[in-house]
Design a protein around this motif. Structure first.
Motif, PDB file in Angstrom:
ATOM      1  N   ASP A 106      16.186 -33.039 -67.254  1.00 39.27           N
ATOM      2  CA  ASP A 106      15.516 -31.760 -67.019  1.00 39.27           C
ATOM      3  C   ASP A 106      14.541 -31.874 -65.851  1.00 39.27           C
ATOM      4  N   LEU A 107      14.124 -33.098 -65.556  1.00 41.00           N
ATOM      5  CA  LEU A 107      13.207 -33.378 -64.457  1.00 41.00           C
ATOM      6  C   LEU A 107      13.522 -34.773 -63.942  1.00 41.00           C
ATOM      7  N   ILE A 108      13.507 -34.938 -62.622  1.00 36.75           N
ATOM      8  CA  ILE A 108      13.769 -36.248 -62.013  1.00 36.75           C
ATOM      9  C   ILE A 108      12.546 -36.654 -61.196  1.00 36.75           C
ATOM     10  N   ILE A 109      12.018 -37.823 -61.480  1.00 37.29           N
ATOM     11  CA  ILE A 109      10.860 -38.348 -60.756  1.00 37.29           C
ATOM     12  C   ILE A 109      11.290 -39.580 -59.981  1.00 37.29           C
ATOM     13  N   SER A 110      10.967 -39.602 -58.694  1.00 29.63           N
ATOM     14  CA  SER A 110      11.394 -40.717 -57.848  1.00 29.63           C
ATOM     15  C   SER A 110      10.202 -41.290 -57.087  1.00 29.63           C
ATOM     16  N   PRO A 111       9.631 -42.400 -57.563  1.00 26.94           N
ATOM     17  CA  PRO A 111       8.587 -43.078 -56.791  1.00 26.94           C
ATOM     18  C   PRO A 111       9.198 -43.794 -55.597  1.00 26.94           C
ATOM     19  N   PHE A 112       8.463 -43.849 -54.498  1.00 30.21           N
ATOM     20  CA  PHE A 112       8.993 -44.519 -53.312  1.00 30.21           C
ATOM     21  C   PHE A 112       7.854 -45.049 -52.456  1.00 30.21           C
ATOM     22  N   ASN A 113       8.195 -45.940 -51.530  1.00 27.69           N
ATOM     23  CA  ASN A 113       7.238 -46.483 -50.578  1.00 27.69           C
ATOM     24  C   ASN A 113       7.586 -45.983 -49.178  1.00 27.69           C
ATOM     25  N   TYR A 114       6.580 -45.951 -48.295  1.00 29.14           N
ATOM     26  CA  TYR A 114       6.817 -45.500 -46.923  1.00 29.14           C
ATOM     27  C   TYR A 114       7.290 -46.643 -46.026  1.00 29.14           C
ATOM     28  N   ASP A 115       8.351 -47.303 -46.433  1.00 25.87           N
ATOM     29  CA  ASP A 115       8.990 -48.258 -45.537  1.00 25.87           C
ATOM     30  C   ASP A 115      10.440 -47.846 -45.386  1.00 25.87           C
ATOM     31  N   GLU A 116      11.076 -48.325 -44.344  1.00 29.96           N
ATOM     32  CA  GLU A 116      12.405 -47.821 -43.980  1.00 29.96           C
ATOM     33  C   GLU A 116      13.427 -48.000 -45.095  1.00 29.96           C
ATOM     34  N   LEU A 117      13.453 -49.179 -45.710  1.00 30.87           N
ATOM     35  CA  LEU A 117      14.439 -49.431 -46.758  1.00 30.87           C
ATOM     36  C   LEU A 117      14.221 -48.528 -47.962  1.00 30.87           C
ATOM     37  N   SER A 118      12.952 -48.380 -48.352  1.00 27.08           N
ATOM     38  CA  SER A 118      12.639 -47.542 -49.505  1.00 27.08           C
ATOM     39  C   SER A 118      12.981 -46.087 -49.237  1.00 27.08           C
ATOM     40  N   VAL A 119      12.641 -45.602 -48.051  1.00 30.10           N
ATOM     41  CA  VAL A 119      12.925 -44.208 -47.707  1.00 30.10           C
ATOM     42  C   VAL A 119      14.427 -43.948 -47.695  1.00 30.10           C
ATOM     43  N   ASP A 120      15.200 -44.847 -47.086  1.00 28.29           N
ATOM     44  CA  ASP A 120      16.657 -44.686 -47.054  1.00 28.29           C
ATOM     45  C   ASP A 120      17.234 -44.668 -48.470  1.00 28.29           C
ATOM     46  N   SER A 121      16.758 -45.568 -49.319  1.00 23.73           N
ATOM     47  CA  SER A 121      17.239 -45.631 -50.703  1.00 23.73           C
ATOM     48  C   SER A 121      16.851 -44.375 -51.474  1.00 23.73           C
ATOM     49  N   ASN A 143       4.190 -44.112 -53.545  1.00 23.25           N
ATOM     50  CA  ASN A 143       3.561 -45.123 -54.405  1.00 23.25           C
ATOM     51  C   ASN A 143       3.150 -46.353 -53.599  1.00 23.25           C
ATOM     52  N   ARG A 144       2.153 -47.054 -54.141  1.00 16.04           N
ATOM     53  CA  ARG A 144       1.662 -48.292 -53.526  1.00 16.04           C
ATOM     54  C   ARG A 144       1.233 -48.070 -52.072  1.00 16.04           C
ATOM     55  N   ILE A 145       0.468 -47.003 -51.882  1.00 20.35           N
ATOM     56  CA  ILE A 145      -0.048 -46.679 -50.552  1.00 20.35           C
ATOM     57  C   ILE A 145      -1.191 -47.639 -50.214  1.00 20.35           C
ATOM     58  N   LYS A 146      -1.074 -48.330 -49.105  1.00 17.10           N
ATOM     59  CA  LYS A 146      -2.101 -49.285 -48.689  1.00 17.10           C
ATOM     60  C   LYS A 146      -3.122 -48.575 -47.798  1.00 17.10           C
ATOM     61  N   SER A 147      -4.387 -48.707 -48.161  1.00 18.04           N
ATOM     62  CA  SER A 147      -5.450 -47.993 -47.454  1.00 18.04           C
ATOM     63  C   SER A 147      -5.628 -48.474 -46.018  1.00 18.04           C
ATOM     64  N   ASN A 148      -5.217 -49.719 -45.738  1.00 18.99           N
ATOM     65  CA  ASN A 148      -5.423 -50.269 -44.392  1.00 18.99           C
ATOM     66  C   ASN A 148      -4.181 -50.154 -43.500  1.00 18.99           C
ATOM     67  N   VAL A 149      -3.190 -49.388 -43.955  1.00 17.46           N
ATOM     68  CA  VAL A 149      -1.968 -49.214 -43.172  1.00 17.46           C
ATOM     69  C   VAL A 149      -1.853 -47.760 -42.723  1.00 17.46           C
ATOM     70  N   TYR A 151       0.556 -44.964 -41.772  1.00 22.47           N
ATOM     71  CA  TYR A 151       1.967 -44.627 -41.923  1.00 22.47           C
ATOM     72  C   TYR A 151       2.326 -43.544 -40.900  1.00 22.47           C
ATOM     73  N   SER A 152       2.787 -43.985 -39.740  1.00 21.88           N
ATOM     74  CA  SER A 152       2.995 -43.070 -38.619  1.00 21.88           C
ATOM     75  C   SER A 152       4.105 -42.049 -38.876  1.00 21.88           C
ATOM     76  N   GLU A 156       7.004 -37.012 -41.235  1.00 22.42           N
ATOM     77  CA  GLU A 156       8.438 -36.809 -41.040  1.00 22.42           C
ATOM     78  C   GLU A 156       9.210 -37.115 -42.325  1.00 22.42           C
ATOM     79  N   VAL A 157       8.833 -38.224 -42.990  1.00 21.77           N
ATOM     80  CA  VAL A 157       9.499 -38.594 -44.239  1.00 21.77           C
ATOM     81  C   VAL A 157       9.304 -37.509 -45.289  1.00 21.77           C
ATOM     82  N   ASP A 158       8.068 -37.020 -45.435  1.00 18.75           N
ATOM     83  CA  ASP A 158       7.782 -35.977 -46.420  1.00 18.75           C
ATOM     84  C   ASP A 158       8.607 -34.727 -46.157  1.00 18.75           C
ATOM     85  N   ASN A 159       8.736 -34.358 -44.892  1.00 15.02           N
ATOM     86  CA  ASN A 159       9.500 -33.153 -44.548  1.00 15.02           C
ATOM     87  C   ASN A 159      10.970 -33.295 -44.916  1.00 15.02           C
ATOM     88  N   VAL A 160      11.526 -34.496 -44.736  1.00 19.23           N
ATOM     89  CA  VAL A 160      12.928 -34.718 -45.107  1.00 19.23           C
ATOM     90  C   VAL A 160      13.093 -34.665 -46.627  1.00 19.23           C
TER      91      VAL A 160
END
Length: 212
Positions: A106-121, A143-149, A151-152, A156-160
């Motif tokens: 009824d609902l699908i939740i998908s955690p992900f990281n802002y790295d290329e492999l995670s985004v593609d998956s 998920n697992r957003i690093k405060s010192n990184v 994410y350029s 774009e990732v969010d929009n996709v």
């Protein structure tokens, strides 16, 4: 109600999100919850067994399950209309046995990281899930957003991803999440996850209960 937590990429925090959500629903919202651990690593089940060994009663049941037993488990668990079934999906989408599991959501939740492999998956998971089940909304949790990184490509990732569902605010990367168990969520992480889960609950879960 059946909530699927999935992503093809390991390390996205799928099992941790499952635990956090199960704790939130059972403790904060006082809902009847059962977790089906279908992930190959069975990390949620391991934490549940460890809690039982220590003679602690978890506020919900965790059932390790494989794909062939899913239909009968679903039939039994959904006899209670107030039951919320959380399913920690396997990390791969290459088994036809996953089709009825995804259809049940009824609902699908998908955690992900802002790295290329995670985004593609994540995109591949979203495309497959939405093709099989176009009725269930998909919620993406950065998920697992690093405060010192920096994410350029985050915008774009969010929009996709927004073409397939909703992208929530991110969850910061912190060591405290390793202490999450089937018994408790560390108080120090509650300010991080409560606004997110309150939003998901009010938007998707409580509304579904009202409709039903």
């Amino acid at each position: 109600m059946v909530i699927l937590i999935g992503n093809q990429k390991g390390g996205a925090g799928k099992s941790t999100i499952t635990l956090l959500l199960a704790n939130y629903l059972s403790e904060v919202q006082q809902q009847k919850v059962t977790v089906l651990d279908m992930d190959y690593q069975q990390s949620v089940s391991s934490k549940y067994v460890k809690a039982k060994i220590l003679d602690n009663d978890a506020p919900y049941e965790v059932i390790p399950a494989d794909l062939k037993h899913f239909p009968i488990l679903l039939k039994v668990l959904t006899k209670n209309p107030n039951e919320i079934v959380l399913i920690d999906l396997p990390g791969k989408m290459d088994d036809d046995g996953l089709i009825p599991v995804i259809l049940s959501g009824d609902l699908i939740i998908s955690p992900f990281n802002y790295d290329e492999l995670s985004v593609d998956s994540t995109l591949l998971f979203a495309m497959v899930a939405s093709k099989i089940n176009n009725q269930a909304p998909i919620v993406f949790i950065p998920n697992r957003i690093k405060s010192n990184v920096r994410y350029s490509t985050r915008g774009e990732v969010d929009n996709v991803l927004k073409k397939f569902g909703t992208v929530t605010s991110g969850i910061s990367d912190r060591i405290d999440f390793q202490r999450v168990s089937t018994l408790y969520t560390p108080a120090i992480v509650l300010p991080v996850i409560l606004p997110l889960f309150d939003l998901i609950y009010e938007t998707y879960i409580r509304r579904k209960d009202i409709i039903c």
